[in-house]
Write an enzyme that holds these catalytic residues in place. Sequence first.
Site, PDB file in Angstrom:
ATOM      1  N   ASP A 154      18.260   7.310 -26.155  1.00  0.00           N
ATOM      2  CA  ASP A 154      18.499   7.311 -24.710  1.00  0.00           C
ATOM      3  C   ASP A 154      17.965   8.576 -24.051  1.00  0.00           C
ATOM      4  O   ASP A 154      17.478   8.530 -22.916  1.00  0.00           O
ATOM      5  CB  ASP A 154      19.993   7.162 -24.425  1.00  0.00           C
ATOM      6  CG  ASP A 154      20.461   5.714 -24.546  1.00  0.00           C
ATOM      7  OD1 ASP A 154      19.620   4.853 -24.884  1.00  0.00           O
ATOM      8  OD2 ASP A 154      21.647   5.445 -24.305  1.00  0.00           O
ATOM      9  N   GLU A 195      27.144  10.013 -26.956  1.00  0.00           N
ATOM     10  CA  GLU A 195      27.911   8.796 -27.185  1.00  0.00           C
ATOM     11  C   GLU A 195      29.345   9.220 -27.466  1.00  0.00           C
ATOM     12  O   GLU A 195      29.578  10.221 -28.165  1.00  0.00           O
ATOM     13  CB  GLU A 195      27.355   7.995 -28.362  1.00  0.00           C
ATOM     14  CG  GLU A 195      25.957   7.436 -28.154  1.00  0.00           C
ATOM     15  CD  GLU A 195      25.888   6.330 -27.121  1.00  0.00           C
ATOM     16  OE1 GLU A 195      26.967   5.844 -26.677  1.00  0.00           O
ATOM     17  OE2 GLU A 195      24.775   5.940 -26.749  1.00  0.00           O
ATOM     18  N   HIS A 251      28.327   0.990 -30.665  1.00  0.00           N
ATOM     19  CA  HIS A 251      27.623   0.113 -31.593  1.00  0.00           C
ATOM     20  C   HIS A 251      26.957   0.920 -32.703  1.00  0.00           C
ATOM     21  O   HIS A 251      26.207   1.843 -32.453  1.00  0.00           O
ATOM     22  CB  HIS A 251      26.577  -0.712 -30.846  1.00  0.00           C
ATOM     23  CG  HIS A 251      27.155  -1.615 -29.808  1.00  0.00           C
ATOM     24  ND1 HIS A 251      27.951  -2.682 -30.123  1.00  0.00           N
ATOM     25  CD2 HIS A 251      27.067  -1.593 -28.453  1.00  0.00           C
ATOM     26  CE1 HIS A 251      28.318  -3.294 -29.010  1.00  0.00           C
ATOM     27  NE2 HIS A 251      27.797  -2.646 -27.986  1.00  0.00           N
ATOM     28  N   ASP A 256      21.863  13.302 -23.870  1.00  0.00           N
ATOM     29  CA  ASP A 256      22.759  12.153 -23.789  1.00  0.00           C
ATOM     30  C   ASP A 256      23.813  12.281 -24.881  1.00  0.00           C
ATOM     31  O   ASP A 256      23.564  12.875 -25.936  1.00  0.00           O
ATOM     32  CB  ASP A 256      21.991  10.841 -23.946  1.00  0.00           C
ATOM     33  CG  ASP A 256      22.899   9.631 -23.767  1.00  0.00           C
ATOM     34  OD1 ASP A 256      23.469   9.473 -22.673  1.00  0.00           O
ATOM     35  OD2 ASP A 256      23.059   8.853 -24.723  1.00  0.00           O
ATOM     36  N   HIS A 304      22.764   1.232 -28.560  1.00  0.00           N
ATOM     37  CA  HIS A 304      22.691   2.533 -27.912  1.00  0.00           C
ATOM     38  C   HIS A 304      22.655   3.656 -28.949  1.00  0.00           C
ATOM     39  O   HIS A 304      23.313   3.606 -29.976  1.00  0.00           O
ATOM     40  CB  HIS A 304      23.900   2.737 -26.978  1.00  0.00           C
ATOM     41  CG  HIS A 304      23.848   1.890 -25.766  1.00  0.00           C
ATOM     42  ND1 HIS A 304      23.176   2.241 -24.632  1.00  0.00           N
ATOM     43  CD2 HIS A 304      24.374   0.670 -25.522  1.00  0.00           C
ATOM     44  CE1 HIS A 304      23.307   1.290 -23.725  1.00  0.00           C
ATOM     45  NE2 HIS A 304      24.030   0.327 -24.253  1.00  0.00           N
TER      46      HIS A 304
END
Length: 228
Positions: free
Chosen positions: A155, A9, A57, A7, A150
């Site tokens: 994740d 971000e 965040h 994953d 997150h």
Amino acid sequence: MREIVLDTETTGFEPGEGDRIVEIGAVELYNHMPTGKVYHQYINPERAMPQGAFEVHGLGDEFLRDKPVFKKVGQDFLDFVGDATMVIHNAAFDMKFLNAELGWAGFRLLPNSQALDTLAIARKRFPGSPATLDALCRRFGIDNSAREKHGALLDSEILAEVYLELIGGRQPDLVLAPTGHNDGQDQSAPAWRATARPTPLPSRITEEERAAHEAFVAKLGGAAVWNS
């Protein structure tokens, strides 16, 4: 079989508009079982973080300022992935960003064929139902309460659980013997062996079936194997 559940971000939705990766998290699976090996890296996007709906965040400018840029960590990331299948939820999004970053830094690109999209698997298995990671956690009873903020590594760990449920659970291949791969399990343990039942199962043959079998054997003579 080695797989990497992954994953990212990012600062936004489009690398072509200047958006960058700020975090990569990945966990290793071997024969669909977690090995305990992970890759986790925060990345300085070399740009100010956007505010509002696009802000990641907990990953503000102050936090990311002293983190390495992608060019410094790209090779380590490629070395971790190797030629393993990358299991990604909405793979097109993450692959778009990963290959943009790899290309800008002068590294080899990752072929899209190396990615397995769990979003596509979920939509095919549950047509018409919500297929977000949160929705799949609810469907499979997976605790995702820690996703309030997150994070790529968190994740990816949750996605690994979802992926194993999507393909039928943790032991789809019923692998019972040690694999020889250093996956954190005790490789010195003996291979599994079946043992006799402590109490034999009762016979399910009726008296009529038993009598018919005895009559059949009698016709075969004394040499019949059932008489030995």
